[in-house]
Design a protein around this motif. Structure first.
Motif, mmCIF file in Angstrom:
data_model
loop_
_atom_site.group_PDB
_atom_site.id
_atom_site.type_symbol
_atom_site.label_atom_id
_atom_site.label_comp_id
_atom_site.label_asym_id
_atom_site.label_seq_id
_atom_site.Cartn_x
_atom_site.Cartn_y
_atom_site.Cartn_z
ATOM 1 N N LYS A 56 0.835 -1.209 0.000
ATOM 2 C CA LYS A 56 0.000 0.000 0.000
ATOM 3 C C LYS A 56 0.867 1.256 0.000
ATOM 4 N N LEU A 57 1.898 1.269 0.844
ATOM 5 C CA LEU A 57 2.806 2.415 0.890
ATOM 6 C C LEU A 57 3.505 2.614 -0.457
ATOM 7 N N ALA A 58 3.942 1.526 -1.067
ATOM 8 C CA ALA A 58 4.641 1.619 -2.347
ATOM 9 C C ALA A 58 3.728 2.178 -3.432
ATOM 10 N N GLN A 59 2.486 1.722 -3.463
ATOM 11 C CA GLN A 59 1.540 2.236 -4.450
ATOM 12 C C GLN A 59 1.348 3.740 -4.265
ATOM 13 N N GLU A 60 1.232 4.173 -3.031
ATOM 14 C CA GLU A 60 1.053 5.601 -2.748
ATOM 15 C C GLU A 60 2.284 6.411 -3.135
ATOM 16 N N ALA A 61 3.462 5.778 -3.048
ATOM 17 C CA ALA A 61 4.712 6.468 -3.379
ATOM 18 C C ALA A 61 5.049 6.384 -4.869
ATOM 19 N N GLY A 62 4.292 5.565 -5.605
ATOM 20 C CA GLY A 62 4.537 5.429 -7.030
ATOM 21 C C GLY A 62 5.703 4.533 -7.384
ATOM 22 N N VAL A 63 6.018 3.588 -6.491
ATOM 23 C CA VAL A 63 7.097 2.642 -6.761
ATOM 24 C C VAL A 63 6.550 1.214 -6.675
ATOM 25 N N VAL A 64 7.360 0.266 -7.116
ATOM 26 C CA VAL A 64 6.950 -1.131 -7.143
ATOM 27 C C VAL A 64 7.451 -1.849 -5.903
ATOM 28 N N TYR A 65 6.544 -2.551 -5.240
ATOM 29 C CA TYR A 65 6.874 -3.488 -4.171
ATOM 30 C C TYR A 65 6.524 -4.870 -4.690
ATOM 31 N N THR A 66 7.457 -5.810 -4.613
ATOM 32 C CA THR A 66 7.183 -7.126 -5.190
ATOM 33 C C THR A 66 8.101 -8.204 -4.641
ATOM 34 N N GLY A 67 7.597 -9.439 -4.706
ATOM 35 C CA GLY A 67 8.457 -10.594 -4.552
ATOM 36 C C GLY A 67 9.220 -10.810 -5.844
ATOM 37 N N THR A 68 9.931 -11.916 -5.947
ATOM 38 C CA THR A 68 10.855 -12.083 -7.065
ATOM 39 C C THR A 68 10.534 -13.275 -7.958
ATOM 40 N N ASN A 69 10.882 -13.140 -9.218
ATOM 41 C CA ASN A 69 10.949 -14.303 -10.106
ATOM 42 C C ASN A 69 11.921 -15.315 -9.505
ATOM 43 N N GLY A 70 11.660 -16.591 -9.788
ATOM 44 C CA GLY A 70 12.627 -17.606 -9.395
ATOM 45 C C GLY A 70 12.409 -18.207 -8.035
ATOM 46 N N ASP A 71 12.030 -17.386 -7.039
ATOM 47 C CA ASP A 71 11.631 -17.945 -5.765
ATOM 48 C C ASP A 71 10.307 -18.677 -5.991
ATOM 49 N N GLU A 72 10.023 -19.690 -5.177
ATOM 50 C CA GLU A 72 8.835 -20.510 -5.455
ATOM 51 C C GLU A 72 7.540 -19.707 -5.573
ATOM 52 N N PRO A 73 7.288 -18.734 -4.686
ATOM 53 C CA PRO A 73 6.040 -17.976 -4.862
ATOM 54 C C PRO A 73 5.958 -17.258 -6.208
ATOM 55 N N GLY A 74 7.075 -16.654 -6.645
ATOM 56 C CA GLY A 74 7.075 -15.983 -7.940
ATOM 57 C C GLY A 74 6.915 -16.951 -9.089
ATOM 58 N N ALA A 75 7.565 -18.107 -8.990
ATOM 59 C CA ALA A 75 7.454 -19.116 -10.044
ATOM 60 C C ALA A 75 6.037 -19.674 -10.130
ATOM 61 N N VAL A 76 5.414 -19.900 -8.966
ATOM 62 C CA VAL A 76 4.022 -20.348 -8.945
ATOM 63 C C VAL A 76 3.103 -19.291 -9.547
ATOM 64 N N MET A 77 3.377 -18.030 -9.241
ATOM 65 C CA MET A 77 2.514 -16.960 -9.730
ATOM 66 C C MET A 77 2.531 -16.895 -11.252
ATOM 67 N N GLU A 78 3.676 -17.193 -11.854
ATOM 68 C CA GLU A 78 3.737 -17.220 -13.314
ATOM 69 C C GLU A 78 2.804 -18.298 -13.875
ATOM 70 N N LEU A 79 2.821 -19.481 -13.262
ATOM 71 C CA LEU A 79 1.933 -20.557 -13.697
ATOM 72 C C LEU A 79 0.470 -20.205 -13.439
ATOM 73 N N TYR A 80 0.202 -19.615 -12.280
ATOM 74 C CA TYR A 80 -1.168 -19.215 -11.930
ATOM 75 C C TYR A 80 -1.701 -18.200 -12.942
ATOM 76 N N ASP A 81 -0.889 -17.186 -13.259
ATOM 77 C CA ASP A 81 -1.319 -16.168 -14.216
ATOM 78 C C ASP A 81 -1.551 -16.779 -15.593
ATOM 79 N N PHE A 82 -0.663 -17.706 -15.982
ATOM 80 C CA PHE A 82 -0.828 -18.383 -17.273
ATOM 81 C C PHE A 82 -2.134 -19.166 -17.314
ATOM 82 N N ALA A 83 -2.389 -19.938 -16.253
ATOM 83 C CA ALA A 83 -3.581 -20.784 -16.226
ATOM 84 C C ALA A 83 -4.863 -19.962 -16.246
ATOM 85 N N THR A 84 -4.916 -18.924 -15.439
ATOM 86 C CA THR A 84 -6.130 -18.108 -15.388
ATOM 87 C C THR A 84 -6.307 -17.293 -16.662
#
Length: 430
Positions: A146-174
Motif C-alpha cells: 500500500k505504501l509503495a503504491q502511494e509512493a509510485g514505486v513497485v513493491y514485489t516478490g521475485t521471479n525464481g523464488d517458489e512464490p514468484g514461479a508459482v505466480m507465473e503458472l497461476y497467471d498463465f492458467a487463469t
C-alpha cells in the motif's frame, strides 16, 4: 520473461544500466551480485552486509578487481564511486536506500525486522523494493505494498523464488480460462521439525549456507512462508493447518488432489499445498467446466481429467531476480504481491518442550518453527505470527513440543519495527 533480454541489452547500449542495491551477501545475495556483474543492462552498484568482507567477496566472485571496489558508509563517496563505474561494498544497509543513484533495492537478508526497515526506507526514498525477504512480506506485505503504491514505486516478490514461479503458472492458467484448484511447491529438503543450527552445521558448511537458513528449510518454516506468500497473492488457502504435504510424483497429483468424496485427499479446492517428491519444482493443478476444453486438454496429452497439473521442474531463485528488477523499472509492475489484506498467516509452533521464562529465537533457531493457517482462523485462535518472534520473546507458560503458540503463551517483543507496522496493517486491513 519475453523480450527482457533485448530491453536490458538496449539499456546497456545506451549506457543507462539499472543501478541496483543489494542488502545481504549470504548465499542468495552472493550469487545475485555475481550474476548482476556479468549481465547486460543491470549493475550491482552497492552491496551491503553486516560482514563487509562478504559484500566484497560477492563482487570478486563476479570478476571485479579489488581496485574497482570502494568500501564506504558515506553517501557522497558512494555516489562518486558509482559515477566512476566502480562498485560499493558497505556494512551499512541504509547506504543502499540513501544513495540517490540506486534505482532498485533488493532485500536478501531473510530477517523479518531488518526487512521491514529496508522496505520502509526504500519506499520513502522512492526506490523500487524487491523482497526476497518473504519472511517480512508474509507479516506486513499488504501494508508495504500500500505504501509503495502511494509512493509510485513497485513493491514485489521475485521471479525464481517458489512464490514468484508459482505466480507465473497461476497467471498463465487463469489467462487461458482454466480454474485453478491447487497451487504449490516441492519440498526441497527432507522434513526435520526438530533440527537446529547445530544439527545442520556440517551440511550448511559444506553447502556454503548459513546454518540458520538451512535449518529453516529443513524444519519446514521456509515452505510455510512460501505457501503463505502464494496464498496472500492469489486468495487460495491451506486445506488444513500446515498443509497435507503428501509424497507424490507430478502425474499422481491429478488423482491425489481430487476432493475426498471423489477419492482424493482434499476437503475443498482453491488451496495451497506442498509435495514431497517433486522438488525443486512448482505446480498449478487446474480444471475446466467446459467439455470442449476438457477434450482439448486430453488431446494435448495432459491426462484424462478432471484435474490437470502444470509443472515447472526448476526455480532458479536469485538468478532470476534480474528479471524482476527489469520488470519493475521498465514495465513498472511486480511479479507477486499481496492482493489485499492477509489471506493466510505463518503461525508459531514449539520445537520442543519448554518452560515458562524461556526465551524463543525465531526463524531457523532452536525453539520454534512456522506453520500455515488461514489469517481468519489464526486471528480467532490468537496464534502468534511467526515473524513477530525473536530472541526477546519469552514464554509465559510451559509449552509442549508441537504446540501452536498463542499470545496467551508468549510475551512478544513489541518494540520491533515489524510489530509496529503490523499493528498499523491490522488497523487498515483487519
Amino acid at each position: 520473461m519475453y523480450n527482457m533480454n533485448r530491453k536490458l541489452a538496449q539499456l546497456e547500449a545506451e549506457g543507462k544500466p539499472i543501478q541496483v542495491g543489494v542488502v545481504g551477501a549470504g548465499q542468495m545475495g552472493r550469487g545475485m551480485v555475481t550474476e548482476l556483474v556479468m549481465i547486460k543492462g543491470e549493475r550491482p552498484a552497492i552491496c551491503a552486509d553486516i560482514n563487509i568482507d562478504l559484500a566484497v567477496n560477492a563482487f570478486e566472485y563476479g570478476g571485479v578487481k579489488p581496485e574497482q571496489i570502494v568500501k564506504t558508509t558515506d553517501v557522497a563517496e558512494a555516489s562518486k564511486a558509482i559515477a566512476e563505474g566502480k562498485y560499493v561494498a558497505t556494512n551499512d544497509s541504509s547506504l543502499v536506500t540513501k544513495t540517490p543513484e540506486i534505482d532498485v533495492v533488493v532485500d536478501v537478508t531473510g530477517v523479518p525486522d531488518v526487512g521491514a526497515r529496508i522496505a520502509l526506507d526504500a519506499i520513502a526514498a522512492k526506490k523500487h523494493i524487491i523482497m526476497m525477504n518473504v519472511e517480512s512480506d508474509v507479516v506486513i506485505g499488504p501494508y508495504l505494498n500500500k505504501l509503495a503504491q502511494e509512493a509510485g514505486v513497485v513493491y514485489t516478490g521475485t521471479n525464481g523464488d517458489e512464490p514468484g514461479a508459482v505466480m507465473e503458472l497461476y497467471d498463465f492458467a487463469t489467462a487461458i480460462g482454466l480454474n485453478v484448484e491447487v497451487i504449490g511447491k516441492g519440498k526441497n529438503n527432507r522434513l526435520d521439525r526438530a533440527c537446529n543450527p547445530d544439527t545442520v552445521l556440517e551440511e550448511a558448511t559444506r553447502r556454503k549456507m548459513s546454518p540458520r537458513m538451512l535449518c529453516a528449510f529443513k524444519d519446514g518454516t521456509k515452505t510455510m512462508v512460501e505457501m503463505t506468500a502464494m496464498s496472500n497473492a492469489t486468495g487460495l488457502v491451506p486445506d488444513v493447518i500446515g498443509g497435507h504435504g503428501i509424497a507424490c510424483d507430478v502425474k499422481g497429483l491429478n488423482d491425489m488432489y481430487r476432493l475426498k468424496e471423489d477419492d482424493g485427499i482434499l476437503n475443498k479446492h482453491g488451496v495451497v499445498e506442498y509435495v514431497r517428491g517433486i522438488a525443486p519444482g512448482v505446480f498449478v493443478t487446474v480444471s475446466t467446466d467446459n467439455d470442449e476444453i476438457s477434450y482439448q486438454m486430453q488431446y494435448h496429452s495432459m491426462g484424462p481429467g478432471p484435474l490437470w497439473t502444470l509443472y515447472r521442474p526448476y526455480h532458479l531463485c536469485n538468478l532470476e531476480t534480474p528479471l524482476t528488477i527489469g520488470r519493475a523499472v521498465i514495465y513498472h509492475e511486480g511479479v507477486i504481491v499481496p492482493k489485499g489484506g492477509l489471506v493466510s498467516e505463518v503461525i508459531t509452533v514449539a520445537k520442543k518442550d519448554m518452560k515458562a521464562g524461556e526465551h524463543l529465537d525465531g526463524i531457523g533457531g532452536y525453539t520454534t518453527y512456522g506453520s500455515i493457517d488461514t489469517h481468519e482462523h489464526a486471528k480467532e485462535a490468537g496464534f502468534v505470527p511467526f515473524g513477530l518472534i525473536n530472541k526477546n520473546a519469552v514464554l509465559k507458560k510451559d509449552v509442549k513440543k508441537g504446540q501452536l503458540l498463542t499470545y496467551d503463551d508468549v510475551d512478544i517483543d513489541t518494540n520491533t519495527l515489524i510489530y509496529q507496522i503490523r499493528q498499523k496493517q491490522d488497523e487498515i486491513f483487519g
